[in-house]
Design a protein around this motif. Structure first.
Motif, PDB file in Angstrom:
ATOM      1  N   ALA A 100      43.791  51.319  27.488  1.00 40.95           N
ATOM      2  CA  ALA A 100      45.022  51.732  26.812  1.00 40.95           C
ATOM      3  C   ALA A 100      46.218  51.451  27.704  1.00 40.95           C
ATOM      4  CB  ALA A 100      44.956  53.225  26.503  1.00 40.95           C
ATOM      5  N   ASN A 101      47.325  51.066  27.064  1.00 42.91           N
ATOM      6  CA  ASN A 101      48.591  50.828  27.774  1.00 42.91           C
ATOM      7  C   ASN A 101      48.489  49.758  28.864  1.00 42.91           C
ATOM      8  OD1 ASN A 101      48.738  54.105  27.120  1.00 42.91           O
ATOM      9  ND2 ASN A 101      50.502  52.878  26.542  1.00 42.91           N
ATOM     10  N   LYS A 102      47.614  48.819  28.624  1.00 46.54           N
ATOM     11  CA  LYS A 102      47.513  47.674  29.530  1.00 46.54           C
ATOM     12  C   LYS A 102      47.538  46.408  28.684  1.00 46.54           C
ATOM     13  CE  LYS A 102      46.689  50.144  33.256  1.00 46.54           C
ATOM     14  NZ  LYS A 102      47.725  50.344  34.249  1.00 46.54           N
ATOM     15  N   VAL A 103      47.864  45.297  29.312  1.00 46.76           N
ATOM     16  CA  VAL A 103      47.758  44.000  28.637  1.00 46.76           C
ATOM     17  C   VAL A 103      46.470  43.344  29.109  1.00 46.76           C
ATOM     18  CG1 VAL A 103      48.777  41.716  28.344  1.00 46.76           C
ATOM     19  CG2 VAL A 103      50.267  43.714  28.498  1.00 46.76           C
ATOM     20  N   THR A 104      45.622  43.027  28.156  1.00 49.80           N
ATOM     21  CA  THR A 104      44.380  42.316  28.459  1.00 49.80           C
ATOM     22  C   THR A 104      44.516  40.894  27.941  1.00 49.80           C
ATOM     23  OG1 THR A 104      43.071  44.331  28.312  1.00 49.80           O
ATOM     24  CG2 THR A 104      41.884  42.242  28.077  1.00 49.80           C
ATOM     25  N   ALA A 105      44.375  39.926  28.814  1.00 47.68           N
ATOM     26  CA  ALA A 105      44.494  38.516  28.409  1.00 47.68           C
ATOM     27  C   ALA A 105      43.111  37.908  28.270  1.00 47.68           C
ATOM     28  CB  ALA A 105      45.300  37.740  29.439  1.00 47.68           C
ATOM     29  N   ALA A 145      49.043  34.221  31.414  1.00 47.55           N
ATOM     30  CA  ALA A 145      48.046  35.278  31.608  1.00 47.55           C
ATOM     31  C   ALA A 145      48.251  35.937  32.967  1.00 47.55           C
ATOM     32  CB  ALA A 145      46.636  34.690  31.502  1.00 47.55           C
ATOM     33  N   ALA A 146      48.495  35.125  33.991  1.00 45.75           N
ATOM     34  CA  ALA A 146      48.675  35.676  35.341  1.00 45.75           C
ATOM     35  C   ALA A 146      49.936  36.531  35.421  1.00 45.75           C
ATOM     36  CB  ALA A 146      48.746  34.530  36.353  1.00 45.75           C
ATOM     37  N   ARG A 147      50.973  36.116  34.681  1.00 42.76           N
ATOM     38  CA  ARG A 147      52.248  36.836  34.757  1.00 42.76           C
ATOM     39  C   ARG A 147      52.214  38.161  34.022  1.00 42.76           C
ATOM     40  NH1 ARG A 147      54.764  31.608  33.839  1.00 42.76           N
ATOM     41  NH2 ARG A 147      54.718  32.006  31.616  1.00 42.76           N
ATOM     42  N   ILE A 148      51.603  38.183  32.851  1.00 42.92           N
ATOM     43  CA  ILE A 148      51.833  39.346  31.981  1.00 42.92           C
ATOM     44  C   ILE A 148      50.667  40.322  31.900  1.00 42.92           C
ATOM     45  CG2 ILE A 148      53.458  38.115  30.512  1.00 42.92           C
ATOM     46  CD1 ILE A 148      51.182  37.802  28.501  1.00 42.92           C
ATOM     47  N   SER A 149      49.461  39.905  32.268  1.00 45.93           N
ATOM     48  CA  SER A 149      48.323  40.785  31.957  1.00 45.93           C
ATOM     49  C   SER A 149      47.882  41.616  33.149  1.00 45.93           C
ATOM     50  CB  SER A 149      47.146  39.946  31.442  1.00 45.93           C
ATOM     51  OG  SER A 149      46.612  39.161  32.480  1.00 45.93           O
ATOM     52  N   ASP A 150      47.231  42.726  32.823  1.00 49.58           N
ATOM     53  CA  ASP A 150      46.634  43.585  33.854  1.00 49.58           C
ATOM     54  C   ASP A 150      45.172  43.222  34.049  1.00 49.58           C
ATOM     55  OD1 ASP A 150      48.901  45.616  34.174  1.00 49.58           O
ATOM     56  OD2 ASP A 150      48.593  45.576  32.008  1.00 49.58           O
ATOM     57  N   TYR A 151      44.525  42.857  32.943  1.00 52.90           N
ATOM     58  CA  TYR A 151      43.116  42.457  32.986  1.00 52.90           C
ATOM     59  C   TYR A 151      42.971  41.099  32.304  1.00 52.90           C
ATOM     60  CZ  TYR A 151      42.334  47.303  34.183  1.00 52.90           C
ATOM     61  OH  TYR A 151      42.385  48.524  34.814  1.00 52.90           O
ATOM     62  N   THR A 168      43.430  41.119  36.598  1.00 50.00           N
ATOM     63  CA  THR A 168      44.040  39.783  36.614  1.00 50.00           C
ATOM     64  C   THR A 168      44.257  39.284  38.046  1.00 50.00           C
ATOM     65  OG1 THR A 168      45.068  40.166  34.483  1.00 50.00           O
ATOM     66  CG2 THR A 168      46.097  38.497  35.876  1.00 50.00           C
ATOM     67  N   SER A 169      44.667  40.188  38.922  1.00 49.46           N
ATOM     68  CA  SER A 169      44.910  39.767  40.307  1.00 49.46           C
ATOM     69  C   SER A 169      43.640  39.200  40.932  1.00 49.46           C
ATOM     70  CB  SER A 169      45.434  40.936  41.138  1.00 49.46           C
ATOM     71  OG  SER A 169      44.579  42.040  41.003  1.00 49.46           O
ATOM     72  N   LYS A 170      42.518  39.805  40.604  1.00 46.57           N
ATOM     73  CA  LYS A 170      41.234  39.314  41.146  1.00 46.57           C
ATOM     74  C   LYS A 170      40.855  37.976  40.483  1.00 46.57           C
ATOM     75  CE  LYS A 170      36.667  39.784  42.302  1.00 46.57           C
ATOM     76  NZ  LYS A 170      36.234  39.151  43.533  1.00 46.57           N
ATOM     77  N   MET A 171      41.041  37.904  39.158  1.00 50.86           N
ATOM     78  CA  MET A 171      40.631  36.698  38.430  1.00 50.86           C
ATOM     79  C   MET A 171      41.406  35.458  38.879  1.00 50.86           C
ATOM     80  SD  MET A 171      38.219  37.327  36.161  1.00 50.86           S
ATOM     81  CE  MET A 171      38.316  36.380  34.652  1.00 50.86           C
ATOM     82  N   PHE A 172      42.664  35.666  39.301  1.00 52.58           N
ATOM     83  CA  PHE A 172      43.470  34.507  39.686  1.00 52.58           C
ATOM     84  C   PHE A 172      43.557  34.317  41.199  1.00 52.58           C
ATOM     85  CE2 PHE A 172      44.681  34.934  35.295  1.00 52.58           C
ATOM     86  CZ  PHE A 172      44.801  33.617  34.891  1.00 52.58           C
ATOM     87  N   ALA A 173      42.973  35.234  41.965  1.00 55.35           N
ATOM     88  CA  ALA A 173      42.972  35.062  43.428  1.00 55.35           C
ATOM     89  C   ALA A 173      41.588  34.646  43.908  1.00 55.35           C
ATOM     90  CB  ALA A 173      43.427  36.340  44.104  1.00 55.35           C
ATOM     91  N   SER A 174      40.577  35.388  43.512  1.00 58.12           N
ATOM     92  CA  SER A 174      39.220  35.025  43.943  1.00 58.12           C
ATOM     93  C   SER A 174      38.194  35.551  42.944  1.00 58.12           C
ATOM     94  CB  SER A 174      38.928  35.559  45.343  1.00 58.12           C
ATOM     95  OG  SER A 174      39.182  36.932  45.396  1.00 58.12           O
ATOM     96  N   PRO A 175      38.084  34.860  41.809  1.00 60.24           N
ATOM     97  CA  PRO A 175      37.089  35.291  40.807  1.00 60.24           C
ATOM     98  C   PRO A 175      35.676  35.183  41.369  1.00 60.24           C
ATOM     99  CG  PRO A 175      37.971  33.126  40.260  1.00 60.24           C
ATOM    100  CD  PRO A 175      38.769  33.625  41.410  1.00 60.24           C
ATOM    101  N   ASP A 176      34.764  35.950  40.764  1.00 54.09           N
ATOM    102  CA  ASP A 176      33.391  35.967  41.281  1.00 54.09           C
ATOM    103  C   ASP A 176      32.595  34.733  40.886  1.00 54.09           C
ATOM    104  OD1 ASP A 176      33.582  38.332  42.650  1.00 54.09           O
ATOM    105  OD2 ASP A 176      33.062  39.552  40.905  1.00 54.09           O
ATOM    106  N   ARG A 177      32.878  34.200  39.689  1.00 57.79           N
ATOM    107  CA  ARG A 177      32.015  33.127  39.184  1.00 57.79           C
ATOM    108  C   ARG A 177      32.696  31.762  39.314  1.00 57.79           C
ATOM    109  NH1 ARG A 177      28.486  35.209  34.138  1.00 57.79           N
ATOM    110  NH2 ARG A 177      27.117  33.649  35.032  1.00 57.79           N
ATOM    111  N   LYS A 178      31.849  30.784  39.649  1.00 57.74           N
ATOM    112  CA  LYS A 178      32.364  29.435  39.919  1.00 57.74           C
ATOM    113  C   LYS A 178      33.073  28.851  38.693  1.00 57.74           C
ATOM    114  CE  LYS A 178      30.825  24.866  41.417  1.00 57.74           C
ATOM    115  NZ  LYS A 178      31.505  24.158  40.345  1.00 57.74           N
TER     116      LYS A 178
END
Lengths: 232, 279
Positions: free
Chosen positions: B53-58, B231-237, B258-268
């Motif tokens: 709730a109250n987050k942007v999910t991309a 997606a990187a600019r506006i989303s939280d997840y 989002t910060s994790k997904m665009f900095a160092s995601p887990d999957r190749k």
């Protein structure tokens, strides 16, 4: 959507950093030769490299900024640019320290030396150069398993540092080695310790590049793993 | 892939979701083992995720991996296509969207949707906003509702003097914000956006993105986008959808902050996609 041009530019950037690294390493080789042979000529041949390394580093930095502005990199590309900037800084600083040491060798080549302290400095110089070389090699090959071993090897250099500093302050024989040479030797010991640290840091930054984790965090996990094994 | 409600406690506990809900009226959504079909073709498979709730999910991923199909399952729009249906569970708060007694029309009011191309009605700006509320039997001050909705969509200042003119006379970016205002006027809890800025110029896109920052204070927002930087600019997840082999259904490959997904995601595959190595 593959970004082939961008990734080619990143490859070229890495190659440039490696080239700078090889030059600094070669300067380190000359520094070691000059130390061993008390060769002022070889030492003098390295004076001025610092300016060139700094300019080269600034060019790499600028390329990183332009790539960030134009390509908005993320994930491993972003980590690569961040790492390249960090590694370049370590290379330039290590090069600067090499030049400082060479200047010291050139200016004290005729001075009376303390053989014990000199032997200690030489051993440390070999260790520092090896650490630097390995750090650069880890960055080139991304072989991060070796980064952990680098930290252990640095402990040995730190031990040599303590020994050399002790000899610098407490000479074995009264009055051996000129005061100017002793001061230069102490400074050289300090610079060599920094050079070794730069090598270790290059390895650590490569760990971040590959895993996205800081070296400290990786080392903590490694230590915890051993504790777990011990508990079992 | 993490579970928002059961993941790292500092950001993802149920308590946080509830607190946000009590404060703003927005609800999170829980999706469990959702699969969507077009006849016998399975388009997406086994999606499980919690939408805060109250987050942007991309939602990002290559074309044809099921992002739009998935998002349309979140307000039962998928099933309006002949032969299309969904299996699994989607909850809005405690309500099962696919429960036996659930009215899909009511769900579409509570979970609003903004589409890729602005689609205002051939009516006045005022009527575009008021229309949905009116047919839902809104009894309050319609003028106040229209103004509030247009303000929330960051359009009021640009149209307040011409509310009686046609919505079709607005620019593309303004039309899209009008559609957002129209969605807000029926007072939804969740807003779904399917590439809402892909047909807009950069200035209009920026306005839509700024609007989304404001919207998430009151609503839960889910956006499908092909624009990675958006997606990187506006989303939280961020959720990455991916098809492993040709002909397979799309799957939620990785879902994280989002910060994790665009900095160092887990999957190749995620890393290869966000860095533009394929797609």
């Amino acid at each position: 959507m593959p970004r082939e041009t961008f990734h080619r530019e990143l490859d070229q950037l890495v190659e440039e950093v490696l080239e700078l690294g090889r030059e600094v390493e070669s300067c380190m080789g000359a520094m070691l030769d000059a130390l061993e042979a008390h060769d002022a000529e070889v030492a003098r041949s390295q004076l001025g490299v610092d300016t060139r390394y700094k300019e080269w580093g600034a060019e790499i930095d600028e390329e990183c900024i332009i790539l960030q502005a134009r390509q908005a990199p993320v994930a491993r590309d972003l980590r690569l640019l961040y790492t390249v900037q960090g590694v370049t800084n370590h290379l330039v600083r290590a090069g600067t320290l090499c030049e400082h040491i060479c200047r010291g060798i050139a200016e004290t080549s005729d001075a009376e030396r303390d053989p014990d302290l000199e032997a200690s400095v030489l051993e440390m110089a070999r260790g520092a150069r090896e650490l630097f070389r390995q750090g650069l090699d880890i960055f080139e090959t991304r072989d991060i398993d070796r980064a952990r071993d680098l930290e252990a090897a640095d402990d040995k250099v730190d031990l040599l540092y303590s020994e050399a500093m002790n000899l610098a302050v407490n000479p074995g024989k009264e009055g051996i080695g000129s005061p100017e040479w002793r001061v230069r030797a102490a400074l050289t010991v300090h610079y060599l310790e920094r050079i070794a640290d730069h090598g270790v840091d290059i390895g650590g930054r490569t760990v971040f590049l590959v895993t996205g984790e800081r070296m400290e965090s990786v080392m903590r996990q490694y230590r915890d793993r051993h504790l777990d094994e011990y508990d079992d | 892939m993490f579970n928002v409600f059961e993941g790292r406690p500092e950001t993802r506990e149920r308590g946080e979701v509830r607190a946000a809900t009590e404060q703003t009226g927005a609800l999170g959504m829980r999706v469990e083992n959702l699969s969507a079909f077009y006849g016998s073709f399975k388009a997406v498979a086994d999606i499980s995720m919690d939408i805060q709730a109250n987050k942007v999910t991309a939602l990002i991923g290559p074309s044809g991996c099921g992002k739009s199909t998935f998002i349309r399952c979140l307000n039962r729009m998928h099933e309006v296509i002949p032969g299309a249906y969904a299996e699994g569970c989607v909850k809005l708060g405690d309500q099962d969207l696919y429960g036996k007694n659930t009215d899909p029309v009511n769900i579409r009011r509570r979970v609003g949707m903004v589409f890729q191309k602005p689609n205002p009605f051939s009516k006045s700006i005022y009527e575009n906003v008021a229309w949905g509320a009116r047919i839902n039997g809104y009894k309050g001050d319609m003028g106040e509702l229209v103004e509030r909705s247009l303000r929330q969509a960051a359009l009021w200042e640009e149209v307040k003097d011409r509310l009686k003119t046609s919505g079709l006379g607005l620019s593309g970016g303004q039309q899209q914000r009008l559609c957002i205002a129209r969605t807000l006027a029926v007072e939804p809890e969740v807003i779904l956006m399917d590439e809402p800025a892909s047909a807009l110029d950069p200035v209009s896109t920026q306005k839509i993105e700024d609007t989304m920052h404001e919207l998430k204070k009151r609503y839960t927002v889910v956006i499908v986008t092909h624009n990675m930087q958006q997606a990187a600019r506006i989303s939280d997840y961020t959720g990455f959808f991916y098809i492993e082999n040709m002909g397979d259904p799309g799957r939620l490959w990785e879902f994280d902050e989002t910060s994790k997904m665009f900095a160092s995601p887990d999957r190749k595959e995620t890393e290869d996609y966000v860095t533009g190595r394929f797609g």
